[in-house]
Design a protein around this motif. Structure first.
Motif, mmCIF file in Angstrom:
data_model
loop_
_atom_site.group_PDB
_atom_site.id
_atom_site.type_symbol
_atom_site.label_atom_id
_atom_site.label_comp_id
_atom_site.label_asym_id
_atom_site.label_seq_id
_atom_site.Cartn_x
_atom_site.Cartn_y
_atom_site.Cartn_z
ATOM 1 N N ASP A 172 0.976 -1.169 -0.153
ATOM 2 C CA ASP A 172 0.173 0.125 -0.023
ATOM 3 C C ASP A 172 0.899 1.328 -0.080
ATOM 4 O O ASP A 172 1.227 1.692 1.068
ATOM 5 N N GLY A 173 1.060 1.697 -1.116
ATOM 6 C CA GLY A 173 2.108 2.898 -1.231
ATOM 7 C C GLY A 173 3.429 2.586 -0.805
ATOM 8 O O GLY A 173 4.094 1.602 -1.468
ATOM 9 N N ASN A 174 3.922 3.180 0.113
ATOM 10 C CA ASN A 174 5.158 2.911 0.678
ATOM 11 C C ASN A 174 5.058 1.636 1.717
ATOM 12 O O ASN A 174 6.380 1.488 2.310
ATOM 13 N N ASN A 175 4.207 1.212 2.128
ATOM 14 C CA ASN A 175 3.920 0.285 2.977
ATOM 15 C C ASN A 175 3.660 -1.073 2.707
ATOM 16 O O ASN A 175 3.236 -1.340 1.497
ATOM 17 N N ILE A 176 4.248 -2.028 3.264
ATOM 18 C CA ILE A 176 3.714 -3.433 3.144
ATOM 19 C C ILE A 176 3.134 -3.856 4.405
ATOM 20 O O ILE A 176 3.619 -3.638 5.384
ATOM 21 N N LEU A 177 1.968 -4.598 4.098
ATOM 22 C CA LEU A 177 1.095 -4.847 5.188
ATOM 23 C C LEU A 177 0.976 -6.253 5.363
ATOM 24 O O LEU A 177 1.121 -7.210 4.459
ATOM 25 N N CYS A 178 1.157 -6.531 6.539
ATOM 26 C CA CYS A 178 1.173 -8.244 7.341
ATOM 27 C C CYS A 178 0.300 -8.320 8.524
ATOM 28 O O CYS A 178 0.020 -7.305 9.242
ATOM 29 N N MET A 179 -0.071 -9.578 8.739
ATOM 30 C CA MET A 179 -0.676 -9.803 10.073
ATOM 31 C C MET A 179 0.119 -10.725 11.093
ATOM 32 O O MET A 179 0.054 -12.076 10.811
ATOM 33 N N PRO A 180 0.752 -10.263 11.828
ATOM 34 C CA PRO A 180 1.489 -11.128 12.747
ATOM 35 C C PRO A 180 0.778 -11.768 13.915
ATOM 36 O O PRO A 180 0.898 -12.903 14.291
ATOM 37 N N GLY A 181 -0.232 -11.227 14.384
ATOM 38 C CA GLY A 181 -1.360 -11.716 15.373
ATOM 39 C C GLY A 181 -0.579 -11.510 16.639
ATOM 40 O O GLY A 181 0.442 -11.002 16.811
ATOM 41 N N GLY A 182 -1.190 -12.108 17.622
ATOM 42 C CA GLY A 182 -0.495 -11.878 19.135
ATOM 43 C C GLY A 182 -0.868 -10.693 19.827
ATOM 44 O O GLY A 182 -1.738 -10.056 19.310
ATOM 45 N N LYS A 183 -0.308 -10.344 20.777
ATOM 46 C CA LYS A 183 -0.275 -9.337 21.790
ATOM 47 C C LYS A 183 0.129 -8.019 21.053
ATOM 48 O O LYS A 183 -0.429 -7.147 21.460
ATOM 49 N N GLU A 184 1.365 -7.957 20.392
ATOM 50 C CA GLU A 184 1.694 -6.702 20.110
ATOM 51 C C GLU A 184 1.154 -6.049 18.865
ATOM 52 O O GLU A 184 0.878 -4.880 18.680
ATOM 53 N N ALA A 185 0.660 -7.006 17.850
ATOM 54 C CA ALA A 185 -0.059 -6.357 16.717
ATOM 55 C C ALA A 185 -0.769 -7.251 15.810
ATOM 56 O O ALA A 185 -0.370 -8.226 15.436
ATOM 57 N N ILE A 186 -2.148 -7.100 15.882
ATOM 58 C CA ILE A 186 -2.830 -8.059 14.876
ATOM 59 C C ILE A 186 -2.709 -7.744 13.705
ATOM 60 O O ILE A 186 -2.328 -8.710 12.660
ATOM 61 N N VAL A 187 -2.338 -6.450 13.059
ATOM 62 C CA VAL A 187 -1.728 -6.076 11.760
ATOM 63 C C VAL A 187 -0.672 -5.082 11.938
ATOM 64 O O VAL A 187 -0.639 -4.396 12.743
ATOM 65 N N LEU A 188 0.200 -5.287 11.079
ATOM 66 C CA LEU A 188 1.459 -4.476 11.125
ATOM 67 C C LEU A 188 1.717 -3.755 9.725
ATOM 68 O O LEU A 188 1.653 -4.542 8.720
ATOM 69 N N ALA A 189 1.951 -2.390 9.723
ATOM 70 C CA ALA A 189 2.507 -1.884 8.338
ATOM 71 C C ALA A 189 3.960 -1.524 8.555
ATOM 72 O O ALA A 189 4.644 -0.892 9.556
ATOM 73 N N LEU A 190 4.797 -1.925 7.394
ATOM 74 C CA LEU A 190 6.378 -1.966 7.526
ATOM 75 C C LEU A 190 6.876 -1.074 6.297
ATOM 76 O O LEU A 190 5.918 -0.868 5.022
ATOM 77 N N ASP A 191 7.876 0.004 6.320
ATOM 78 C CA ASP A 191 8.385 0.806 5.216
ATOM 79 C C ASP A 191 8.742 -0.734 4.438
ATOM 80 O O ASP A 191 9.561 -1.491 4.697
ATOM 81 N N LYS A 192 8.206 -0.633 2.991
ATOM 82 C CA LYS A 192 8.392 -1.734 2.168
ATOM 83 C C LYS A 192 10.076 -1.678 1.590
ATOM 84 O O LYS A 192 10.528 -2.440 1.328
ATOM 85 N N LYS A 193 10.821 -0.497 1.839
ATOM 86 C CA LYS A 193 12.048 -0.330 1.578
ATOM 87 C C LYS A 193 13.136 -0.878 2.553
ATOM 88 O O LYS A 193 14.304 -1.354 2.396
ATOM 89 N N THR A 194 12.703 -0.538 3.908
ATOM 90 C CA THR A 194 13.754 -0.923 4.922
ATOM 91 C C THR A 194 13.128 -2.075 5.955
ATOM 92 O O THR A 194 13.790 -2.447 6.809
ATOM 93 N N GLY A 195 11.738 -2.216 5.857
ATOM 94 C CA GLY A 195 11.225 -3.058 6.836
ATOM 95 C C GLY A 195 10.881 -2.440 8.299
ATOM 96 O O GLY A 195 10.435 -3.234 9.285
ATOM 97 N N LYS A 196 11.098 -1.372 8.477
ATOM 98 C CA LYS A 196 10.797 -0.540 9.950
ATOM 99 C C LYS A 196 9.406 -0.346 10.049
ATOM 100 O O LYS A 196 8.765 -0.156 8.918
ATOM 101 N N LYS A 197 8.975 -0.288 11.203
ATOM 102 C CA LYS A 197 7.590 -0.395 11.607
ATOM 103 C C LYS A 197 6.911 1.159 11.378
ATOM 104 O O LYS A 197 7.418 2.000 11.696
ATOM 105 N N LYS A 198 6.113 1.187 10.627
ATOM 106 C CA LYS A 198 5.137 2.333 10.328
ATOM 107 C C LYS A 198 4.159 2.661 11.366
ATOM 108 O O LYS A 198 3.633 3.494 11.694
#
Length: 405
Positions: A168-194
């Motif tokens: 999605d634009g500059n983000n890559i979206l995924c679903m880790p699940g668990g306590k910390e994040a049901i869904v996570l957006a990462l910078d697609k170039k670096t993998g850093k959390k958005k």
């Protein structure tokens, strides 16, 4: 000098135009995750004995990943020697590169699940064991990686992680699940959390998400083990959730969206449902429920107000607005693709069927049995790109000619 510059600019322009018009299928289920191919001029019936096989590739590894196609390359993934392996082929089926990205899924139904995603010179893949890898699409060289379980507190269901990643634009979206994040957006170039979606602890459920516009808000629609979810795609805020539980926590089918309504479906005796968003898009209510379609993981398509797909050994067509069944036929179950007013039905036993996309009746126009590379079921979704039909089964990738003559 001026003339040379002008010629160079014209050349660059037409090269860019040619690239932009090159047929592609860069993500699982195509653009917007609808399993709809925009191509026309395809065969309306097939020769006796089946389609012409153009070529086959025999070293995909074990798994159920489909293919994505872009920039003159074909991408897929498989378990090769115990390693989750992403690979690229040229358009004639010649191997360009292979890259291991971590341990392969070895538990129930071993092999790869998710299909690689292509975007802007990169290909991304999530292994069944939770390793998200970003690779240079031309060379396969790793750019960055993230272990969703070890580094993000993610959880894994009974059959591994099967999500195909969404850009999605500059983000890559995924679903880790668990306590910390049901869904996570990462910078697609670096993998850093958005951003991260919090406030709901649940397990991923094999679903590839999609993004739709609801009023002024872009919503990410997806499924976790026990919920249908609407999430703000720009901030990660959980907007709404709808409890939808099966005995096996499987919701592998991407939700369908049309005019403020959302169709969700699953297997294991669970009714499919149509949900209606409130005017402000912050809540949903059930409109109808039907047992006519219990889609497992073969996907569904929405064409001219009707939903087509497979249930428990039954293919059916139902009305999107009221849930009434137009037709159903006992023809096994499997995955589906729409192209040029036709439906391609891939039975998980290996029978490929061509029918007209119409609510009037089910009528088989053509069919043939695909070659079987192993005893594994045909779970990889079919793909059509540039007049070619791609079918992945176990270690094999078959490419057939479907261009009209």
């Amino acid at each position: 000098m001026i003339r040379f510059t002008l010629v160079l600019l014209i050349s660059v322009f037409f090269n860019a135009l040619s690239y932009a018009e090159t047929p592609s299928w860069p993500t699982f289920q195509g653009v917007n995750q609808k399993s709809i191919c925009p191509e026309t001029g395809l065969l309306k019936s097939w020769p006796n004995g089946g389609l012409e096989l153009l070529w086959k590739f025999e070293d995909c590894g074990k798994g159920y990943a489909s293919v994505t196609i872009s920039d003159g390359m074909i991408f897929t993934a498989g378990d090769i020697s115990g390693e989750n392996t992403v690979m690229a082929l040229d358009m004639e089926g010649k191997l360009l590169w292979k890259q291991a990205t971590g341990k392969a899924w070895k538990a129930d139904y071993p092999g790869t699940r998710g299909t690689p995603t292509y975007d802007d010179g990169m290909t991304y893949h999530l292994s069944g064991a939770g390793m998200l890898a970003a690779l240079n699409a031309k060379t396969g060289k790793p750019v960055w990686s993230l272990d969703l379980v070890k580094e993000c507190g993610g959880t894994i269901g009974s059959w591994g992680l099967a999500e195909s990643l969404l850009i999605d634009g500059n983000n890559i979206l995924c679903m880790p699940g668990g306590k910390e994040a049901i869904v996570l957006a990462l910078d697609k170039k670096t993998g850093k959390k958005k951003w991260a979606t919090t406030g709901l602890e649940d397990t991923p459920s094999y679903c590839t998400p999609t993004i739709v516009k609801v009023g002024a808000v872009r919503q990410l629609l997806t499924m976790s083990a026990k919920y249908a979810l609407g999430i703000n795609a720009d901030t990660g805020k959980l907007i709404w959730k709808f409890f939808y539980e099966t005995g096996c926590d499987v919701h592998a089918t991407t939700p369908l969206y049309k005019n403020g309504s959302i169709f969700i479906t699953s297997n294991y005796g669970k009714d499919s449902k149509l949900l209606k968003l409130s005017k402000d898009g912050t809540s949903v209510k059930e409109v109808w429920s039907t047992h006519a379609m219990e889609n497992h993981h073969g996907g569904v398509v929405l064409i001219d107000g009707y939903i087509y797909g497979a249930g428990a050994n039954v293919w059916s067509c139902i009305n999107f607005e009221n849930g009434k069944t137009s037709w159903k036929v006992r023809e096994g179950k499997g995955s589906i693709l729409y192209a040029d007013k036709m439906l391609y039905l891939l039975n998980e036993s290996g029978k490929l069927v061509l029918i007209e996309a119409t609510p009037k009746a089910y009528k088989e126009i053509s069919s043939f049995e695909l070659p079987k590379a192993s005893k594994d079921t045909f779970w990889a979704h079919p793909v059509i790109c540039d007049g070619k039909l791609y079918i992945r089964h176990a270690n094999m990738l078959y490419t057939y000619d479907v261009k009209g003559k």
